[in-house]
Structures are given as C-alpha cells and as structure tokens.
Design an enzyme around this catalytic site. Structure first.
Site, PDB file in Angstrom:
ATOM      1  CB  THR A  39      -0.942   0.019   1.218  1.00  0.00           C
ATOM      2  OG1 THR A  39      -0.173  -0.219   2.407  1.00  0.00           O
ATOM      3  CG2 THR A  39      -1.993  -1.089   1.097  1.00  0.00           C
ATOM      4  CG  HIS A  44       4.118   1.330   8.874  1.00  0.00           C
ATOM      5  ND1 HIS A  44       3.818   0.586  10.000  1.00  0.00           N
ATOM      6  CD2 HIS A  44       3.034   1.238   8.067  1.00  0.00           C
ATOM      7  CE1 HIS A  44       2.607   0.075   9.895  1.00  0.00           C
ATOM      8  NE2 HIS A  44       2.104   0.450   8.727  1.00  0.00           N
ATOM      9  CG  HIS A  47       4.525  -3.280   7.750  1.00  0.00           C
ATOM     10  ND1 HIS A  47       4.434  -2.009   7.212  1.00  0.00           N
ATOM     11  CD2 HIS A  47       3.352  -3.890   7.440  1.00  0.00           C
ATOM     12  CE1 HIS A  47       3.275  -1.863   6.609  1.00  0.00           C
ATOM     13  NE2 HIS A  47       2.598  -2.978   6.728  1.00  0.00           N
ATOM     14  CE  LYS A  81      -5.418   0.235   7.695  1.00  0.00           C
ATOM     15  NZ  LYS A  81      -4.482   1.282   8.139  1.00  0.00           N
ATOM     16  NE  ARG A  85      -5.724  -1.282   3.734  1.00  0.00           N
ATOM     17  CZ  ARG A  85      -4.670  -0.987   4.481  1.00  0.00           C
ATOM     18  NH1 ARG A  85      -3.913   0.036   4.140  1.00  0.00           N
ATOM     19  NH2 ARG A  85      -4.380  -1.695   5.565  1.00  0.00           N
ATOM     20  CD  GLN A 169      -4.728 -12.702   5.238  1.00  0.00           C
ATOM     21  OE1 GLN A 169      -5.187 -11.571   5.118  1.00  0.00           O
ATOM     22  NE2 GLN A 169      -4.149 -13.116   6.353  1.00  0.00           N
ATOM     23  CG  ASP A 190      -4.497  -6.527  12.466  1.00  0.00           C
ATOM     24  OD1 ASP A 190      -3.577  -7.382  12.408  1.00  0.00           O
ATOM     25  OD2 ASP A 190      -4.441  -5.440  11.867  1.00  0.00           O
ATOM     26  CE  LYS A 225      -3.303  -0.492  15.112  1.00  0.00           C
ATOM     27  NZ  LYS A 225      -3.643  -0.740  13.689  1.00  0.00           N
ATOM     28  CE  LYS A 228      -0.263   6.448  11.366  1.00  0.00           C
ATOM     29  NZ  LYS A 228      -0.207   6.648   9.899  1.00  0.00           N
ATOM     30  CB  THR A 229       6.376  11.204  13.828  1.00  0.00           C
ATOM     31  OG1 THR A 229       6.308  11.407  12.406  1.00  0.00           O
ATOM     32  CG2 THR A 229       7.177   9.950  14.117  1.00  0.00           C
TER      33      THR A 229
END
Length: 420
Positions: A39, A44, A47, A81, A85, A169, A190, A225, A228-229
């Site tokens: 994606t 990140h 992962h 989510k 997406r 999947q 998840d 989570k 993130k910044t």
C-alpha cells in the site's frame, strides 16, 4: 536447535497459536510466511514485528517466505480500518512491490523467499474461483469476523470488495501450502480471523492440518499504536525517513514502553534485557540509557552499521549544548539526515529569533517561541538563547550557509541560507 515458539513466548511476542501442537511441530524445520500488502513504497515500524518474526524463524533453521500482495493490495485489507482504503494504480503497486522486495532482501538476506500473490491470482477466472473456492466459505462465519462486524456497524459499512479479502488471503495460504509446503502463517493479532479462515480452507480442500500464529501489535502503554509522528508514519526506508529521524523516534520511546520494544524488536538476550530493566529501577540509572540501546539495535538491524553511525553522528553534532564542532562539513552531512529548510538571506538576517522559530516550524506560534526562550529551551547553533529579543545576524551563520535551531533536547531544524 532451540524451540522458536518457546523463545518468542518468553519475549511476550506471541498473541495466539491456532494449535498447541505447533510448539512440537517446530522442533523440525518447517516453512512459514508473513504477508505484506504494497500500500506504500515502504514498510513502516508496525510491519517490523512481522519482519522480526521471519528473522527469528530463520535463525532457528526454518524456511521463511514473505508474501507481497500484488493482488490483495489492489483491494486493501479492511482489518483494523474504519474506512475503505483508496485504490492504487497498478503502476504504483508494481513500484511499491519492487521497493518492499529490495528492503526485505536487504534486511532478511537474499535467501528470503519473496513471492507475489498476483502471480497466481492473475491466472484464475472469477467464475472458476467462486465455484471452486467460494463454495467453501459460509456467510455466517465471515460476518462474525471481528474486523467485519466493526465495519458493518459503522456508518461507512463495508463493500463486497473488502468483504472478499479474507477469501483471497485464505487462498494465498492454500496456494503456498500446495506449491511450497508452507504450513505456518504468521500475522498481527488483527489477522487472526483471516489466518484461521485459511487454515479451515486447507482442511476442507486437503484434509490436512496447517497452523497459524499471531503476534501482538505494537502498542504503547496507553493503548495507542506505535508508528506515528507529527510528520507521519515511521517508515523503514531511509528515502522516506532519514536515519536520524528513525533513530530519534526510538530514542524518544517512554520508559513504560522501552522494555517491551527491546523484547519484540531486538535480538538482545532476555538476560541482557532483564538486566537493563533492573538498572532502570536503580537510583544511579542514567535516563534514556535503555532507549539508546533500543535505538542502536533497531537502527543497525534496519539500516546497517553505516546508517547507525550516521544517525549517531548527527545526534551528537546536533545536540543542544553539545561541544561538537558545528563546521560546514559536519552540517553539510547532517543536512541529509535531519529536518531542514531553505530560506533566503533577507528572510532571516535581521529578524527576531522568536519570529524565525515560528516561521520555520520550530514552534507553532510566536508566543510558544517566547515561552521556549523564557523556559531555557531555545537554542541557536547549540548555544542556549536567553534573550527573547535577540536578532539573527550575519555573524551567526556557519560558513555563511547554516543555522541550527533547537527546541529542548530533541527537536532540531537546520536552516540553509540561499546565496545572496
């Protein structure tokens, strides 16, 4: 060969196992996989747990596969989510696949088996898939999946496209079992519903037992989570996030989270981690020591010794109050690896420090800049700014080119002066 399941359980890495027998199964070499949807053109830090899982399995003699979802990435996993997406262009997906493959081979070694599920899905006719695979899925259990229930209860709802993701999947697992004898799928907590759906599909089609394992998602002590910044995700590709910013993110981890991350994101022994935890309780403990160890270990794993060295050099050179010499060569090097901004000579010389601090984003407002100075947290070229009315002059420029602004101990912005 030590048992990898026992190792990971002791590190609080594992969330669920589909079968207790898995601990015995892994006493012999098996093949396993983790899936990554393309994606973005970089993974990140969220992962990274999956990458660590593959690395641990490899270290214990098992064959590791990374599946990149060239097909499923066109849909997007709805797990976790709240909104569907946005769809990606096929050219972008191919570019993302190439970038992620390069990263995985760099970090996990050339012997990592990287596969793309579009290689098999593009050969399957839609009606054949519905007839041969779709018939094994019942709507009731599919609706009961937690990720589906949450979306169905939302105002957005869920499209059939996303609803079908768990079937795709599941088929991935079946295909990899059939063609590569992969018997273990690993994913985040998840992914539990999707993984068990795949296990059930394989049981129905082959009457064989395969296994699933989920790992805990990276969450902070407050439940939020990691990853993130202020400027976005904590990317693992240095082209999207510099060595310095990656290293700094880990340095800033709270004491309440650092031990958990040392267990999940490093290969340090539990004895060493327990020793660090005991040191943190001692009155003589120097703050941030554990975070520096975490940042060193993870940065070196992701970016290698060279990336770690650059991150540490930039950190030392740019530290407010540092005795490091801020010469042209040093600043030219760190300009690639820390937040920086270009401004014209006339836009900065003769202006108040507090005005410029707001202008370049060091502070969100002039009043915040004033408070920063009054609270002794403002720096210019690593020297503390004590006068809120100070004017930036030409003599402040380093080699007529650079100014280094700092807020507190951690935030730095390098200003490059465009030539007059």
């Amino acid at each position: 060969m030590t048992n990898v399941i026992e190792v990971l359980q002791k590190r609080n890495f594992i969330d669920q196992l589909s079968d207790k027998q898995l601990k015995e199964i892994v006493n012999k070499p098996i093949s396993c996989y983790v899936g990554f949807d393309p994606t973005a053109d970089s993974l990140h830090i969220g992962h990274l747990v999956g990458v660590m899982a593959l690395s641990w399995l490899k270290k214990h003699g098992h064959k590791a596969y990374a599946l990149i979802g060239g097909a499923t990435g066109r849909i997007g996993d709805p797990s976790g989510k709240s909104l569907e997406r946005p769809f990606l262009d096929d050219k972008i997906i191919l570019k993302n696949i190439s970038s992620i493959r390069t990263f995985l081979e760099k970090v996990l070694g050339k012997d990592i088996q990287v596969v793309n599920n579009n290689n098999w899905f593009e050969k399957i006719k839609f009606t054949d898939f519905l007839r041969d695979i779709g018939k094994y899925f019942r709507i009731g259990p599919m609706l009961a999946k937690e990720s589906v229930k949450l979306r169905m209860e939302s105002q957005e709802g869920m499209s059939f496209t996303e609803f079908s993701y768990q079937i795709l999947q599941s088929y991935d697992f079946y295909h990899l079992y059939k063609h590569s004898n992969i018997t273990l799928q690993i994913g985040g907590s998840d992914q539990w519903g999707n993984i068990t759906a795949g296990i059930e599909l394989i049981r129905k089609l082959t009457h064989k037992t395969v296994y699933g394992m989920t790992f805990s998602l990276l969450t902070r002590a407050d439940g939020k989570k990691f990853g993130k910044t202020e400027s976005g995700a904590v990317w693992l590709d240095e082209k999207k996030l510099s060595y310095f910013d990656f290293y700094q993110y880990l340095i800033r981890v709270l004491d309440t989270d650092v031990i958990k991350l040392l267990k999940m994101l490093t290969f340090l022994s539990l004895e060493d981690i327990n020793d660090i935890e005991n040191q943190m309780r001692a009155p003589s403990y120097k703050p941030n020591t554990a975070q520096k160890i975490l940042a060193k270990e993870v940065t070196e794993f992701i970016h290698g010794k060279e990336g770690l060295e650059i991150a540490q050099n930039v950190t030392n050179a740019a530290k407010p109050g540092s005795d490091s010499t801020l010469d042209y060569d040093t600043l030219k090097q760190i300009s690639k690896d820390m937040p920086n901004i270009n401004v014209t000579f006339s836009d900065i010389i003769g202006k108040k420090y507090t005005d410029i601090a707001c202008q370049i984003g060091l502070t969100s407002s002039k009043s915040e800049a004033l408070r920063l100075v009054k609270n002794s947290g403002a720096y210019l070229n690593n020297k503390k700014v004590i006068d809120p009315s100070i004017i930036i002059s030409e003599k402040d420029l380093i080699n007529d080119t650079f100014l280094l602004f700092g807020a507190g101990k951690k935030k730095r912005i390098l200003v490059t002066i465009e030539k007059k």
